[in-house]
Design an enzyme around this catalytic site. Structure first.
Site, mmCIF file in Angstrom:
data_model
loop_
_atom_site.group_PDB
_atom_site.id
_atom_site.type_symbol
_atom_site.label_atom_id
_atom_site.label_comp_id
_atom_site.label_asym_id
_atom_site.label_seq_id
_atom_site.Cartn_x
_atom_site.Cartn_y
_atom_site.Cartn_z
ATOM 1 N N HIS A 121 0.865 -1.182 0.000
ATOM 2 C CA HIS A 121 0.000 0.000 0.000
ATOM 3 C C HIS A 121 0.906 1.238 0.000
ATOM 4 O O HIS A 121 2.031 1.182 0.506
ATOM 5 C CB HIS A 121 -0.833 -0.051 1.299
ATOM 6 C CG HIS A 121 -1.888 0.989 1.426
ATOM 7 N ND1 HIS A 121 -1.614 2.269 1.860
ATOM 8 C CD2 HIS A 121 -3.212 0.947 1.205
ATOM 9 C CE1 HIS A 121 -2.742 2.961 1.909
ATOM 10 N NE2 HIS A 121 -3.730 2.194 1.509
ATOM 11 N N ASP A 198 2.985 -4.937 8.164
ATOM 12 C CA ASP A 198 1.790 -4.115 7.991
ATOM 13 C C ASP A 198 0.594 -5.059 8.095
ATOM 14 O O ASP A 198 0.299 -5.817 7.166
ATOM 15 C CB ASP A 198 1.842 -3.425 6.618
ATOM 16 C CG ASP A 198 0.554 -2.663 6.311
ATOM 17 O OD1 ASP A 198 -0.411 -2.772 7.087
ATOM 18 O OD2 ASP A 198 0.525 -1.963 5.278
ATOM 19 N N GLN A 201 -4.516 -5.277 6.975
ATOM 20 C CA GLN A 201 -5.544 -6.132 6.362
ATOM 21 C C GLN A 201 -5.551 -7.536 6.960
ATOM 22 O O GLN A 201 -6.180 -8.433 6.399
ATOM 23 C CB GLN A 201 -5.318 -6.235 4.849
ATOM 24 C CG GLN A 201 -5.472 -4.932 4.097
ATOM 25 C CD GLN A 201 -6.914 -4.431 4.054
ATOM 26 O OE1 GLN A 201 -7.859 -5.166 4.339
ATOM 27 N NE2 GLN A 201 -7.091 -3.176 3.688
ATOM 28 N N LYS A 224 -10.339 -0.561 10.493
ATOM 29 C CA LYS A 224 -10.498 -1.727 9.618
ATOM 30 C C LYS A 224 -10.802 -2.983 10.427
ATOM 31 O O LYS A 224 -10.970 -4.062 9.885
ATOM 32 C CB LYS A 224 -9.223 -1.950 8.801
ATOM 33 C CG LYS A 224 -8.971 -0.845 7.771
ATOM 34 C CD LYS A 224 -7.704 -1.134 7.004
ATOM 35 C CE LYS A 224 -7.163 0.070 6.265
ATOM 36 N NZ LYS A 224 -7.874 0.401 5.045
ATOM 37 N N CYS A 362 -4.765 2.610 -3.626
ATOM 38 C CA CYS A 362 -3.527 3.100 -3.000
ATOM 39 C C CYS A 362 -2.376 2.121 -3.211
ATOM 40 O O CYS A 362 -1.553 1.890 -2.310
ATOM 41 C CB CYS A 362 -3.714 3.356 -1.506
ATOM 42 S SG CYS A 362 -4.861 4.665 -1.163
HETATM 43 N N1 PMP Z 1 -1.688 -0.855 4.636
HETATM 44 C C1 PMP Z 1 -2.645 -1.575 4.060
HETATM 45 C C2 PMP Z 1 -2.331 -2.956 3.600
HETATM 46 C C3 PMP Z 1 -3.919 -1.025 3.908
HETATM 47 O O1 PMP Z 1 -4.877 -1.746 3.327
HETATM 48 C C4 PMP Z 1 -4.173 0.279 4.369
HETATM 49 C C5 PMP Z 1 -5.539 0.930 4.204
HETATM 50 N N2 PMP Z 1 -6.177 0.657 3.004
HETATM 51 C C6 PMP Z 1 -3.148 0.979 4.983
HETATM 52 C C7 PMP Z 1 -1.924 0.384 5.102
HETATM 53 C C8 PMP Z 1 -3.335 2.368 5.502
HETATM 54 O O2 PMP Z 1 -4.226 2.380 6.579
HETATM 55 P P1 PMP Z 1 -4.766 3.756 7.173
HETATM 56 O O3 PMP Z 1 -5.253 4.559 6.020
HETATM 57 O O4 PMP Z 1 -5.855 3.341 8.098
HETATM 58 O O5 PMP Z 1 -3.628 4.395 7.874
#
Ligand code: PMP
Length: 403
Positions: A121, A198, A201, A224, A362
């Protein structure tokens, strides 16, 4: 798992959108909130609200107790050795920015390398790119196969004497791939390289235990995992957090301040400048207790069944291609139907009450890896059903006919 009881816990699921029952398949972006989480927010503001840590009065003590008990709930949820290893942040993004900034400042010299993967991401790419210009580090990227799996053999080739950290997603928000992080951590540790996971997910889909994994850092977002927005978690092994310099300065993170010399607070407060989101932390803890009571093993099994069903049904549609066909997958399906732009698909599904996400999610470098601009993504949560999958599949069929 009694799905009707679970759905009843989420008031938003009974609303209609464009006159149709809501089918919410945008859980990868954010999950809906159970009533207990929203009730907790209300309870905190109506009966406990006061600034934490500094107060001698009753409410301040009560709010502090709630906030610190929430830290212990997070600690237990991810199996951390100590509550000192749990830092509250605004989310995954802030947590990765914290580590990239403090880690590179303390441990990296120009030319040192950080390894990420091709399926990250943006929040696990851009903070490191910022450090490329600030600290002179270099990013190295672990490639993936056409199925969307990490090429593990490449990892050993990428690791060099300059590698300082590996930062990798547990589960891809686009492909659903569950990465072999145990193996990656093992390989990294053979060379004394720390690993950041990370888990944005993953923690809501599969049981995660940081001590069993032996990861050095792990980050996730509350919103999430059925918790409130604006709250997140950074787990770090105490031995690392002790060595890292503070990320932001301000109140709460100090031991004493003078114009001559300021000293910093002990862990975890050294990394929590300013008034913390004690309402968010307590509501997150409520969400974690909620899913722990259901059981992550059961959730994983239920969602896997849903994934298999949805994959089979979607593949009955002519010209539909799924991006991300890893053997080990979580409940995320990215797809495209030849001849239908992903944006049109999203807009038309919305008119049928079905919320999916479209675009690059993203993860622009990942889109480029597959030679596409974006996908349609359906991501499932514990409250989704096969009936809802049928609505999605029938909707796509109708849309395909229109084109
Ligand atoms: N890493 C991953 C794998 C994600 O899916 C996301 C959110 N889509 C993020 C990081 C970023 O999370 P946040 O916007 O809640 O900081």
């Amino acid at each position: 798992m009694n799905i009707n009881n679970i759905r009843a816990n989420f008031p938003i699921l009974s609303r209609q959108v464009h006159g149709k029952p809501l089918v919410y398949f945008d859980n990868g972006a954010t999950t809906q909130k159970p009533k207990c989480v929203v009730d907790k927010i209300q309870e905190m503001y109506y009966s406990v609200n006061a600034n934490v840590h500094r107060g001698v009065h009753f409410l301040s003590q009560a709010a502090t107790d709630e906030h610190e008990a929430s830290r212990r709930t997070v600690q237990e949820f991810i199996g951390a050795a100590s509550a000192n290893e749990i830092v509250f942040t605004r989310g995954t993004t802030e947590a990765i920015n914290l580590i990239s900034s403090s880690f590179c400042r303390e441990f990296c010299k120009p030319g040192d390398e950080i390894i990420i993967s091709a399926m990250e991401h943006h929040s696990n790419i851009v903070p490191w790119q910022l450090q490329e210009s600030i600290s002179g580090i270099k990013l190295r990227v672990l490639p993936i196969t056409d199925e969307g799996e990490i090429v593990l053999e490449e990892l050993e080739k990428l690791i060099s004497s300059r590698t300082k950290l590996i930062s990798i997603t547990h589960i891809s928000n686009v492909l659903g791939t569950i990465n072999p992080i145990e193996k990656i951590i093992e390989i990294a540790h053979q060379q004394n390289i720390p690993v950041l996971i990370d888990a944005a997910q993953s923690v809501q889909h599969v049981p995660v235990n940081v001590q069993q994994l032996d990861c050095d850092f792990l980050v996730f977002s509350s919103h999430k995992i059925y918790g409130p927005t604006g709250m997140g978690v950074l787990y770090g092994k105490e031995k690392w957090l002790e060595k890292l310099p503070p990320y932001q300065g301000g109140g709460e993170m100090i031991s004493s301040v003078s114009f001559e010399k300021t000293t910093f607070a002990d862990l975890p407060f050294k990394f929590e400048a300013g008034t913390p989101d004690y309402v968010g932390s307590t509501a997150l803890a409520t969400a974690l207790r909620y899913i722990s009571e259901i059981g992550l093993d059961k959730i994983a099994e239920y969602e896997h069944d849903l994934l298999t069903y949805a994959t089979d049904q979607l593949l009955t549609i002519d010209k539909l291609k799924i991006y991300g066909t890893a053997k080990n997958k979580s409940s995320v399906i990215s797809f495209l139907v030849n001849g239908v732009h992903h944006y049109d698909m999203g807009v038309l599904l919305d008119t049928m009450g079905v919320a999916v996400r479209t675009g690059h999610h993203c993860a622009e470098p990942l889109m480029r890896r597959f030679g596409i601009e974006g996908t349609v993504r359906a991501s499932f949560a514990l409250y989704n059903t096969k009936e809802e999958v049928d609505i999605l599949v029938n909707g796509i069929r109708r849309i395909v006919k229109m084109f």
